[in-house]
Design a protein around this motif. Sequence first.
Motif, mmCIF file in Angstrom:
data_model
loop_
_atom_site.group_PDB
_atom_site.id
_atom_site.type_symbol
_atom_site.label_atom_id
_atom_site.label_comp_id
_atom_site.label_asym_id
_atom_site.label_seq_id
_atom_site.Cartn_x
_atom_site.Cartn_y
_atom_site.Cartn_z
ATOM 1 N N PRO A 191 4.265 6.885 6.838
ATOM 2 C CA PRO A 191 4.487 8.295 6.490
ATOM 3 C C PRO A 191 5.911 8.475 5.963
ATOM 4 C CG PRO A 191 4.789 8.000 8.832
ATOM 5 C CD PRO A 191 4.496 6.636 8.263
ATOM 6 N N VAL A 234 4.238 -3.708 -10.398
ATOM 7 C CA VAL A 234 4.042 -2.280 -10.650
ATOM 8 C C VAL A 234 4.871 -1.485 -9.646
ATOM 9 C CG1 VAL A 234 1.897 -2.269 -9.265
ATOM 10 C CG2 VAL A 234 2.264 -0.461 -10.949
ATOM 11 N N ALA A 238 0.834 -1.206 0.000
ATOM 12 C CA ALA A 238 0.000 0.000 0.000
ATOM 13 C C ALA A 238 0.866 1.252 0.000
ATOM 14 C CB ALA A 238 -0.950 -0.010 1.193
ATOM 15 N N ASP A 295 -0.738 -7.451 7.091
ATOM 16 C CA ASP A 295 -0.863 -8.777 6.475
ATOM 17 C C ASP A 295 -0.023 -8.816 5.199
ATOM 18 O OD1 ASP A 295 -1.641 -11.371 6.179
ATOM 19 O OD2 ASP A 295 -3.741 -10.961 5.710
ATOM 20 N N ARG A 296 0.315 -10.004 4.757
ATOM 21 C CA ARG A 296 1.109 -10.142 3.527
ATOM 22 C C ARG A 296 0.867 -11.508 2.909
ATOM 23 N NH1 ARG A 296 5.488 -13.201 5.271
ATOM 24 N NH2 ARG A 296 5.559 -13.186 7.525
ATOM 25 N N GLY A 310 11.118 7.423 -9.135
ATOM 26 C CA GLY A 310 10.423 6.242 -8.607
ATOM 27 C C GLY A 310 8.927 6.467 -8.451
ATOM 28 N N THR A 311 8.559 7.581 -7.850
ATOM 29 C CA THR A 311 7.141 7.824 -7.607
ATOM 30 C C THR A 311 6.424 8.168 -8.904
ATOM 31 O OG1 THR A 311 7.636 8.488 -5.367
ATOM 32 C CG2 THR A 311 5.548 9.236 -6.267
ATOM 33 N N ARG A 319 6.477 12.678 -0.255
ATOM 34 C CA ARG A 319 5.943 11.345 -0.549
ATOM 35 C C ARG A 319 4.810 10.945 0.395
ATOM 36 N NH1 ARG A 319 5.668 7.201 2.052
ATOM 37 N NH2 ARG A 319 5.250 5.214 1.083
ATOM 38 N N GLY A 338 0.695 0.816 -5.034
ATOM 39 C CA GLY A 338 -0.428 -0.038 -4.622
ATOM 40 C C GLY A 338 -1.714 0.744 -4.428
ATOM 41 N N ARG A 391 2.071 -4.982 4.491
ATOM 42 C CA ARG A 391 2.800 -5.607 5.593
ATOM 43 C C ARG A 391 2.849 -4.725 6.849
ATOM 44 N NH1 ARG A 391 8.979 -6.777 4.349
ATOM 45 N NH2 ARG A 391 8.890 -4.519 4.332
ATOM 46 N N ALA A 392 3.020 -3.417 6.655
ATOM 47 C CA ALA A 392 3.112 -2.502 7.805
ATOM 48 C C ALA A 392 1.761 -2.432 8.530
ATOM 49 C CB ALA A 392 3.516 -1.111 7.328
ATOM 50 N N VAL A 410 -3.264 -5.912 0.543
ATOM 51 C CA VAL A 410 -2.613 -6.291 1.805
ATOM 52 C C VAL A 410 -1.306 -5.528 1.929
ATOM 53 C CG1 VAL A 410 -3.606 -8.589 2.202
ATOM 54 C CG2 VAL A 410 -1.618 -8.361 0.708
ATOM 55 N N PRO A 415 16.662 5.916 -5.686
ATOM 56 C CA PRO A 415 16.284 7.312 -5.422
ATOM 57 C C PRO A 415 17.104 8.306 -6.251
ATOM 58 C CG PRO A 415 16.423 6.106 -3.362
ATOM 59 C CD PRO A 415 16.924 5.182 -4.436
ATOM 60 N N ALA A 455 2.933 -4.690 -5.754
ATOM 61 C CA ALA A 455 3.277 -3.264 -5.596
ATOM 62 C C ALA A 455 4.027 -3.141 -4.281
ATOM 63 C CB ALA A 455 2.014 -2.424 -5.592
ATOM 64 N N ASP A 456 4.848 -4.155 -3.982
ATOM 65 C CA ASP A 456 5.470 -4.240 -2.663
ATOM 66 C C ASP A 456 6.953 -3.852 -2.651
ATOM 67 O OD1 ASP A 456 5.694 -6.527 -4.163
ATOM 68 O OD2 ASP A 456 4.896 -7.895 -2.665
HETATM 69 C C1 LIG Z 1 8.283 5.119 4.130
HETATM 70 C C2 LIG Z 1 8.933 5.322 2.775
HETATM 71 C C3 LIG Z 1 9.732 6.455 2.570
HETATM 72 C C4 LIG Z 1 10.325 6.642 1.319
HETATM 73 N N1 LIG Z 1 11.088 7.741 1.126
HETATM 74 C C5 LIG Z 1 11.646 7.968 -0.067
HETATM 75 C C6 LIG Z 1 12.423 9.139 -0.320
HETATM 76 O O1 LIG Z 1 12.555 9.979 0.547
HETATM 77 N N2 LIG Z 1 13.006 9.305 -1.540
HETATM 78 C C7 LIG Z 1 12.856 8.376 -2.524
HETATM 79 O O2 LIG Z 1 13.409 8.552 -3.606
HETATM 80 N N3 LIG Z 1 12.109 7.268 -2.334
HETATM 81 C C8 LIG Z 1 11.513 7.040 -1.140
HETATM 82 N N4 LIG Z 1 10.760 5.913 -0.942
HETATM 83 C C9 LIG Z 1 10.553 5.020 -2.091
HETATM 84 C C10 LIG Z 1 9.488 5.607 -2.985
HETATM 85 O O3 LIG Z 1 8.293 5.744 -2.241
HETATM 86 C C11 LIG Z 1 9.261 4.687 -4.163
HETATM 87 O O4 LIG Z 1 10.454 4.635 -4.926
HETATM 88 C C12 LIG Z 1 8.166 5.107 -5.126
HETATM 89 O O5 LIG Z 1 7.166 5.903 -4.546
HETATM 90 C C13 LIG Z 1 7.504 3.864 -5.733
HETATM 91 O O6 LIG Z 1 6.652 3.324 -4.747
HETATM 92 P P1 LIG Z 1 6.200 1.834 -4.618
HETATM 93 O O7 LIG Z 1 4.793 1.912 -4.110
HETATM 94 O O8 LIG Z 1 6.470 1.076 -5.852
HETATM 95 O O9 LIG Z 1 7.169 1.222 -3.503
HETATM 96 P P2 LIG Z 1 7.284 1.585 -1.949
HETATM 97 O O10 LIG Z 1 7.145 3.023 -1.706
HETATM 98 O O11 LIG Z 1 8.527 0.927 -1.474
HETATM 99 O O12 LIG Z 1 6.005 0.862 -1.306
HETATM 100 C C14 LIG Z 1 5.920 -0.530 -1.153
HETATM 101 C C15 LIG Z 1 4.918 -0.846 -0.057
HETATM 102 O O13 LIG Z 1 4.794 -2.259 0.048
HETATM 103 C C16 LIG Z 1 4.914 -2.647 1.413
HETATM 104 N N5 LIG Z 1 5.457 -3.994 1.443
HETATM 105 C C17 LIG Z 1 6.737 -4.399 1.358
HETATM 106 N N6 LIG Z 1 6.808 -5.734 1.388
HETATM 107 C C18 LIG Z 1 5.542 -6.194 1.502
HETATM 108 C C19 LIG Z 1 4.971 -7.486 1.570
HETATM 109 N N7 LIG Z 1 5.723 -8.593 1.540
HETATM 110 N N8 LIG Z 1 3.628 -7.581 1.656
HETATM 111 C C20 LIG Z 1 2.830 -6.464 1.704
HETATM 112 N N9 LIG Z 1 3.341 -5.212 1.654
HETATM 113 C C21 LIG Z 1 4.671 -5.091 1.541
HETATM 114 C C22 LIG Z 1 5.805 -1.608 2.035
HETATM 115 O O14 LIG Z 1 5.608 -1.523 3.437
HETATM 116 C C23 LIG Z 1 5.352 -0.352 1.315
HETATM 117 O O15 LIG Z 1 4.265 0.258 1.959
HETATM 118 C C24 LIG Z 1 10.137 5.686 0.272
HETATM 119 C C25 LIG Z 1 9.332 4.564 0.498
HETATM 120 C C26 LIG Z 1 8.722 4.365 1.728
HETATM 121 C C27 LIG Z 1 7.855 3.147 1.933
#
Ligand SMILES: Cc1cc2nc3c(=O)[nH]c(=O)nc-3n(C[C@H](O)[C@H](O)[C@H](O)COP(=O)(O)OP(=O)(O)OC[C@H]3O[C@@H](n4cnc5c(N)ncnc54)[C@H](O)[C@@H]3O)c2cc1C
Length: 413
Positions: free
Chosen positions: A40, A296, A11, A133-134, A310-311, A105, A15, A34-35, A32, A305, A163-164
Amino acid sequence: MSAPHVLVSGAGIAGIATALQLVRGGIRTTVVERAPEPRPGGQAVDLRGASREAAERMGLMPGISAHRLHEKGMVYVDGRGRSYGRMPVDLFDGRGAVADVEIARGDLNQVLLDALAEADAAAPGLLSLRYGDRIEALVQDEAGVEARFASGGSGRFDAVLGADGVHSATRRLAFGSEERFATRLGGYAAFFTMPTPVGIEDGWFSMRIVPGAMLGIRPDRDPATSKAMLTLRVGRDAALRGDRAAQEALIRRLLSDAGWQAPAVLAAMSAAEDFYFDELARVDVPDLVNARVALVGDAGYCGTPLSGMGTAMALVGAFVLAGELVEARAEDVPAALARYARRIEPFIADGKKIPFGSLERAVPTTRAGAALGRLTTRVMLSKPFLPLITRAFAANATDELPLPDPASAPLAR
Ligand SMILES: Cc1cc2nc3c(=O)[nH]c(=O)nc-3n(C[C@H](O)[C@H](O)[C@H](O)COP(=O)(O)OP(=O)(O)OC[C@H]3O[C@@H](n4cnc5c(N)ncnc54)[C@H](O)[C@@H]3O)c2cc1C
């Protein structure tokens, strides 16, 4: 023939954005995370080009504007805080290190969660969002995917979306081990929120480069706080994984002689509730789809980073992926996922690039290298060189590709 039931793992931005568009499109969606609760934190996120358009087409801009950061640009400082190079936002035709639409973010995550709550209220019964949950196991057959959860339950879905993040469990379960897809860049990144230090230049993203580390302090929406950002160039050390004390010790060592605001950063670090630390790893997955499972965001494509994208890639990926699924019947899911992978490919190839090269170029390891970097920055940002550098930024721009147009783009009802 029926609409698919979709399981999303994670999420974060990818996600929640995917779930939002799926629910708006009338798709039953289980998420689902994990956190135990929404995570934040995180630095300013740039939205430009396709990612900005995706945010607009998802109706997110009013929420984003309400949380928008107003950075004036980036300034390079020395050990005594004196600036030796400055990049205002409008320099390089707006393609520099700071974009005109920036949001932290964590705030973007909240904007997405608010929109998801609205979509859920408008179409009750479609969304199940479970924190703490995961997925523990995935088994696919021709007609669907069976998932077993750590909480003990299980379920059958038409599609599973990973999306994890960089260390995706979905990727491990359905595509193979992390080692096959991750390239370590030889360093780590850390981010956390800190009280705004006295003497920092208001509204500017200030940057100090010392041997082995790049320390940035960025403005937050609340002027009382700032975001500390560290890029560390050190060899891989397995002991750092999950050990905050060891991570902090490394940062203290690398910043011990940094001067400037380093003492304030170090003083705030241990108290930070949103301390984030991870290895710099690029993720390349040649095929984002395995039948009914797709990746995704960072799980499938991450330029670290350092790419700053990434975002943006997560938002665009979510928009396109959900847009393909919303039009699909349960039996057409593999074809819809394959269309997503095809459409997103050029965009992610571009988004994974690190502007101006590599970690080695950005963070020197010796005093002489750091001094040379300062000199080069000073020269590059001086008047006679600006036209040249502006052209180089335009050639390196990762925001020129149009937003891929998915089969459908559901909006708020
Ligand atoms: C708290 C946080 C702070 C960040 N700060 C920065 C930053 O300052 N600069 C930067 O460049 N990038 C940062 N990132 C990474 C950035 O958010 C991502 O590169 C980008 O937004 C793509 O997001 P994403 O949803 O693909 O991955 P992520 O942002 O990594 O989100 C993945 C989510 O999946 C959850 N997850 C992981 N494993 C599991 C599992 N097995 N089952 C269920 N859930 C799971 C994680 O808890 C997380 O909420 C940060 C990510 C997080 C989570």
